[in-house]
Design a protein around this motif. Sequence first.
Motif, mmCIF file in Angstrom:
data_model
loop_
_atom_site.group_PDB
_atom_site.id
_atom_site.type_symbol
_atom_site.label_atom_id
_atom_site.label_comp_id
_atom_site.label_asym_id
_atom_site.label_seq_id
_atom_site.Cartn_x
_atom_site.Cartn_y
_atom_site.Cartn_z
ATOM 1 N N ILE A 26 -16.884 -5.820 4.066
ATOM 2 C CA ILE A 26 -16.698 -4.479 3.515
ATOM 3 C C ILE A 26 -17.004 -4.471 2.020
ATOM 4 O O ILE A 26 -16.364 -5.181 1.243
ATOM 5 C CB ILE A 26 -15.252 -3.984 3.748
ATOM 6 C CG1 ILE A 26 -14.922 -3.990 5.237
ATOM 7 C CG2 ILE A 26 -15.054 -2.599 3.149
ATOM 8 C CD1 ILE A 26 -15.806 -3.103 6.080
ATOM 9 N N LYS A 27 -17.962 -3.674 1.624
ATOM 10 C CA LYS A 27 -18.305 -3.558 0.210
ATOM 11 C C LYS A 27 -17.201 -2.806 -0.523
ATOM 12 O O LYS A 27 -16.668 -1.820 -0.026
ATOM 13 C CB LYS A 27 -19.632 -2.814 0.041
ATOM 14 C CG LYS A 27 -20.813 -3.478 0.733
ATOM 15 C CD LYS A 27 -21.109 -4.847 0.151
ATOM 16 C CE LYS A 27 -22.330 -5.474 0.816
ATOM 17 N NZ LYS A 27 -22.593 -6.839 0.301
ATOM 18 N N GLY A 28 -16.865 -3.273 -1.695
ATOM 19 C CA GLY A 28 -15.828 -2.627 -2.478
ATOM 20 C C GLY A 28 -15.187 -3.618 -3.420
ATOM 21 O O GLY A 28 -15.667 -4.743 -3.591
ATOM 22 N N LYS A 29 -14.096 -3.218 -4.022
ATOM 23 C CA LYS A 29 -13.365 -4.115 -4.914
ATOM 24 C C LYS A 29 -12.126 -4.609 -4.188
ATOM 25 O O LYS A 29 -11.268 -3.827 -3.790
ATOM 26 C CB LYS A 29 -12.970 -3.411 -6.207
ATOM 27 C CG LYS A 29 -12.303 -4.363 -7.197
ATOM 28 C CD LYS A 29 -12.239 -3.803 -8.590
ATOM 29 C CE LYS A 29 -11.683 -4.856 -9.550
ATOM 30 N NZ LYS A 29 -11.624 -4.381 -10.935
ATOM 31 N N GLY A 381 -19.740 -11.839 15.945
ATOM 32 C CA GLY A 381 -20.518 -10.607 15.830
ATOM 33 C C GLY A 381 -19.678 -9.370 16.087
ATOM 34 O O GLY A 381 -19.772 -8.372 15.365
ATOM 35 N N ASN A 382 -18.830 -9.435 17.109
ATOM 36 C CA ASN A 382 -17.974 -8.298 17.428
ATOM 37 C C ASN A 382 -16.951 -8.050 16.330
ATOM 38 O O ASN A 382 -16.628 -6.902 16.013
ATOM 39 C CB ASN A 382 -17.266 -8.532 18.762
ATOM 40 C CG ASN A 382 -16.413 -7.353 19.182
ATOM 41 O OD1 ASN A 382 -15.221 -7.304 18.905
ATOM 42 N ND2 ASN A 382 -17.038 -6.381 19.845
ATOM 43 N N PHE A 383 -16.452 -9.132 15.735
ATOM 44 C CA PHE A 383 -15.466 -9.024 14.660
ATOM 45 C C PHE A 383 -16.041 -8.232 13.484
ATOM 46 O O PHE A 383 -15.380 -7.358 12.916
ATOM 47 C CB PHE A 383 -15.052 -10.427 14.210
ATOM 48 C CG PHE A 383 -14.033 -10.453 13.108
ATOM 49 C CD1 PHE A 383 -12.758 -9.947 13.309
ATOM 50 C CD2 PHE A 383 -14.342 -10.999 11.872
ATOM 51 C CE1 PHE A 383 -11.806 -9.980 12.293
ATOM 52 C CE2 PHE A 383 -13.402 -11.043 10.859
ATOM 53 C CZ PHE A 383 -12.134 -10.528 11.067
ATOM 54 N N VAL A 384 -17.276 -8.506 13.129
ATOM 55 C CA VAL A 384 -17.936 -7.780 12.039
ATOM 56 C C VAL A 384 -18.004 -6.291 12.365
ATOM 57 O O VAL A 384 -17.689 -5.432 11.531
ATOM 58 C CB VAL A 384 -19.348 -8.345 11.782
ATOM 59 C CG1 VAL A 384 -20.101 -7.469 10.778
ATOM 60 C CG2 VAL A 384 -19.270 -9.775 11.271
ATOM 61 N N GLU A 385 -18.404 -5.982 13.587
ATOM 62 C CA GLU A 385 -18.515 -4.580 14.002
ATOM 63 C C GLU A 385 -17.161 -3.876 13.960
ATOM 64 O O GLU A 385 -17.055 -2.737 13.486
ATOM 65 C CB GLU A 385 -19.092 -4.505 15.419
ATOM 66 C CG GLU A 385 -20.541 -4.960 15.527
ATOM 67 C CD GLU A 385 -21.033 -4.947 16.962
ATOM 68 O OE1 GLU A 385 -20.272 -4.466 17.843
ATOM 69 O OE2 GLU A 385 -22.158 -5.412 17.215
#
Length: 397
Positions: A26-29, A381-385
């Motif tokens: 997840i992009k962010g701080k 892969g599923n974890f990322v989704e």
Amino acid sequence: MGRLRILHIVFRPSHLAVSLSVSSIIKGKHVFVISDEFEYKEYLQTYRDLLDNIYTFKVLSKPDFSLKIFFFELKKIAHIRKEISRLIGFINSFSPHYVVIYSDEHILSRIVLKHTESTILLIEDGLILYRKYPLLKGMKRWLHENTRNTVWQLITLVSTEFWWGYGRNKKIKILVRSFRSERGTLKIPNVIELEYPVFLAAASYLSKLMIKNSNDGVSESKQCSERVIYFIGQPFYQHSIVDEKSYLDALNGIAEKLKNIVDELVYIPHPTEKIVDKTVNNTGFTVVKPARTAEQFILERETKFPVVIGINSTVLYNVSFLGIPTASISTWFNPNLVAEIEQRVLSKICFPSNIDDLEDWYCNALEREPKFKEKISLISGNFVERIREIFGQYSAQ
């Protein structure tokens, strides 16, 4: 919403692994508040390639003291008060959209819960959700936690969230758990069930990201041992749950019985276990303290015939899910050690009644090489989704 701001409350290596995975996906701080209950510096060094300027690490001492030592630790108390005051001030200025916690029981989590209106995401912490406490024991636990909570508040002069029971705080908006539990949804509005162990998923994901290194106390010549037994330690003897002599005798018995049919005996201590390396090494096991989760360490070594043994650890349930032969010797000490855990979680674990049963089980385990690489890839892969869905679907309140 702008750039996501996410605060993580971490007090175990497994929590750190999950939160690092989330922060990579997840992009962010992301800000990590880490309790100094484990050797976090070694773990951060291991994961250094995943750390960049967006991560800020704030380390706090857990205010785990009682009234009887109040007058003897005034300096420590003053330091912790200062740390907590800074933490609360930081939370107010950082104003996170999400706060990720792994236990609403842990004192640092309760401090944060009391002082934020952010969306709280509770990620399952091991086997807590799959334990069925008897009514009396549950009441004693509730009373113990809230009595201790009162002591902490008196000593630190900082208000904390009252503990109603795991997952019963109304501020928790999202629960991520591995499987459906007999305890139900705990009245949390949004419950995500992964259908695989969350700690295993994080270990699989991080293994893909990291460059393997062999600086874990195991020589290069042993990295490719075909038949390896990994014993997962627990600090039961530190809390008088298991007698220390009986514990060491069990290790010695396993090593003596299986030494001619195993290439390597590895003992992985619990992060809070005050193990004496020499004592365990004398049993025939080699103590290895990998600066990563036990699951990740086992997966990265790619042993042809890995076998995992322990008493009662989340690691046992995680690796058994992959089909890695797993045994618990809990009945050698106390049959009630796993009596409160839901049977579906135990279904893939063997419970040998004695050392001879363990030997027979181990010999049978060597007859078939476990194949789990494809399963690991699918889980990762599923974890990322799923993580992307969680943070994409729910807006901060």
